[in-house]
Design a protein around this motif. Structure first.
Motif, PDB file in Angstrom:
ATOM      1  N   ASP A   1      39.651  24.465  -4.164  1.00 45.34           N
ATOM      2  CA  ASP A   1      39.650  24.446  -2.695  1.00 45.34           C
ATOM      3  C   ASP A   1      41.057  24.143  -2.165  1.00 45.34           C
ATOM      4  OD1 ASP A   1      37.327  24.357  -0.499  1.00 45.34           O
ATOM      5  OD2 ASP A   1      38.918  23.000   0.137  1.00 45.34           O
TER       6      ASP A   1
ATOM      7  N   GLU B   1      43.917  24.631  -3.735  1.00 46.18           N
ATOM      8  CA  GLU B   1      44.804  25.769  -4.041  1.00 46.18           C
ATOM      9  C   GLU B   1      44.581  26.895  -3.037  1.00 46.18           C
ATOM     10  OE1 GLU B   1      45.389  25.011  -8.852  1.00 46.18           O
ATOM     11  OE2 GLU B   1      43.776  26.346  -8.163  1.00 46.18           O
ATOM     12  N   LYS B   2      43.314  27.149  -2.745  1.00 44.23           N
ATOM     13  CA  LYS B   2      42.970  28.211  -1.785  1.00 44.23           C
ATOM     14  C   LYS B   2      43.581  27.918  -0.413  1.00 44.23           C
ATOM     15  CE  LYS B   2      38.689  29.500  -0.309  1.00 44.23           C
ATOM     16  NZ  LYS B   2      37.263  29.391  -0.554  1.00 44.23           N
ATOM     17  N   LYS B   3      43.647  26.646  -0.063  1.00 43.70           N
ATOM     18  CA  LYS B   3      44.174  26.268   1.257  1.00 43.70           C
ATOM     19  C   LYS B   3      45.700  26.176   1.257  1.00 43.70           C
ATOM     20  CE  LYS B   3      40.144  24.144   3.243  1.00 43.70           C
ATOM     21  NZ  LYS B   3      39.115  23.475   2.461  1.00 43.70           N
TER      22      LYS B   3
END
Ligand SMILES: NC(=O)C1=CN([C@@H]2O[C@H](COP(=O)(O)OP(=O)(O)OC[C@H]3O[C@@H](n4cnc5c(N)ncnc54)[C@H](OP(=O)(O)O)[C@@H]3O)[C@@H](O)[C@H]2O)C=CC1
Ligand SMILES: C[C@H]1O[C@H](OP(=O)(O)OP(=O)(O)OC[C@H]2O[C@@H](n3cnc4c(=O)[nH]c(N)nc43)[C@H](O)[C@@H]2O)[C@@H](O)[C@@H](O)C1=O
Length: 347
Positions: free
Chosen positions: A23, A25-27
């Motif tokens: 999460d 990393e995605k952000k």
């Protein structure tokens, strides 16, 4: 949190820790730090001290813990209390000493009394006796909440605690003995389906054995045959299940948007933890039927009442969480289907 803030994820290879890492990393968070259990044993105070002194993280997600299902909790009672107290004492205390800006401690809804009102509000903590099967684990988690709360009050830290309901997802534990109900039943039903199709090689591969007689021994022990699957207990207890990526998303949301002061209603410094769940529960029997349908096992379900039921109900009151502006996304059937697809891919 700035996107380049130094963030330590303790337990980054586990069910929740791996989802928190994903999460973040995605952000677009770029400065994540983590160590495997082998590289850093969090029960080792000297090693944890040296790690914090060297790394000086700004934010900490404490998702490392000794975790297991009802039988594991009831069997390894000493390990559950000792390991969890040691990990959280070390990480919380060193976070204070090294000036961590914010820490998120992961507890569990098993902290609430066995007879708590349903759904269980945060302030039912310490209002009655706990469920016996996981009492040592729950006591450790309660100590973690009180430690965060006490450091906030005495030292002005910003340490938050979240109490997740039963979780499931990628990187789950599928051990037939020590895991939680949802992954255990996926694996049992999958094995039963393979048996019903006469796929002995696949059964042996799944169980990691080279002789079918050995596989049969294990299958018998766990009540799995080509025509039936054993469910522990009566099937009547109700549980609430949250997809691990939703859990991770809630953790990051709270870390980004919430401070100790926000969840401390005026004059009530004790009410600082936040439940994380869906607010919906089902019986274990109903869960087994959902898994049966998704796996495609057409045999019977039997109930082994010599195994413990545990708490009969532990539905979380999620009004505080919803009030902060977060709600789960993944429905149970979708999560089970995703997890079974992942399990098959891993074979
Ligand atoms: N799963 C669930 O249903 C629920 C979980 N929780 C809580 O959420 C948190 C995360 O749980 P979950 O992701 O399921 O657990 P997992 O067992 O999947 O992950 C825990 C992680 O902690 C690591 N770890 C354990 N002991 C040590 C140690 N001594 N030193 C360093 N690392 C260690 C493990 O590494 P290794 O495997 O190598 O030991 C593992 O990577 C925990 O606090 C748990 O109590 C709360 C409610 C429900
Ligand atoms: C997350 C939570 O997890 C634990 O509490 P629990 O909710 O009781 O966990 P569980 O998933 O193991 O069981 C749920 C229910 O399901 C039944 N059940 C049926 N058949 C199987 C089965 O095959 N395996 C398992 N494990 N359970 C089974 C089982 O008998 C029980 O009635 C604690 O660690 C606690 O500390 C904690 O935090």
């Amino acid at each position: 949190m700035n996107k380049d803030a130094k963030i330590y994820i303790a337990g980054h290879r586990g069910l929740v820790g791996s989802a928190i890492k994903g999460d973040l990393e995605k952000k677009g968070y770029t400065n994540l730090i983590y160590k495997t259990h082998k590289e850093l044993d969090l029960t080792n105070t000297a090693a944890v001290t040296a790690f914090f002194e060297k790394e000086q993280p700004e934010y900490v997600f404490l998702a490392a813990a000794k975790v297991g299902g009802i039988v594991a909790n009831n069997t390894y009672r000493a390990d559950f209390i000792y390991t969890n107290l040691m990990i959280q004492n070390n990480v919380i205390h060193q976070s204070y000493l090294s000036g961590v800006k914010k820490l998120l401690f992961l507890g569990s809804t098993c902290i609430y009394p066995k007879q708590a009102p349903q759904p269980m509000p945060e302030d039912s903590l310490l209002t009655g006796p706990l469920e016996y099967t996981n009492e040592p684990y729950a006591i450790a988690k309660i100590a973690g909440i009180k430690m965060c709360e006490s450091y906030n009050i005495q030292y002005g830290t910003n340490f938050l605690s979240v109490m997740p309901t039963n979780l499931y997802g990628y990187n789950d534990n599928f051990d037939l003995e020590k895991s939680h109900v949802l992954p255990a039943l996926i694996r049992k039903m999958h094995l039963a389906k393979l048996l019903s199709e006469g796929k002995k090689e696949a059964v042996m591969r799944d169980l990691g054995v080279s002789a079918f007689a050995k596989a049969e021994e294990t299958l018998k022990k766990y009540g799995v045959s080509g025509t039936s699957v054993e469910i522990w207990g009566t099937g009547a207890p109700r549980r609430e299940f949250l997809w691990s990526q939703d859990m991770a998303n809630a953790c990051v949301f709270i870390m980004e948007n919430t401070n100790f002061a926000d969840v401390t209603p005026e004059g009530d410094v004790r009410n600082t933890h936040i439940n994380i769940g869906t607010g919906e529960d089902i019986s274990i029997k109903e869960l087994a039927q959902i898994i049966q349908k998704i796996v495609g096992f057409t045999g019977q379900l039997t109930f082994n009442t010599s195994k413990p039921d545990g708490t009969l109900r532990k539905l979380t009151d999620v009004s505080k969480l919803h009030g902060l502006g977060w709600k789960h996304k993944v429905p149970l059937e979708e999560g089970v289907a995703r997890l079974y697809a992942w399990y098959l891919e891993k074979q």
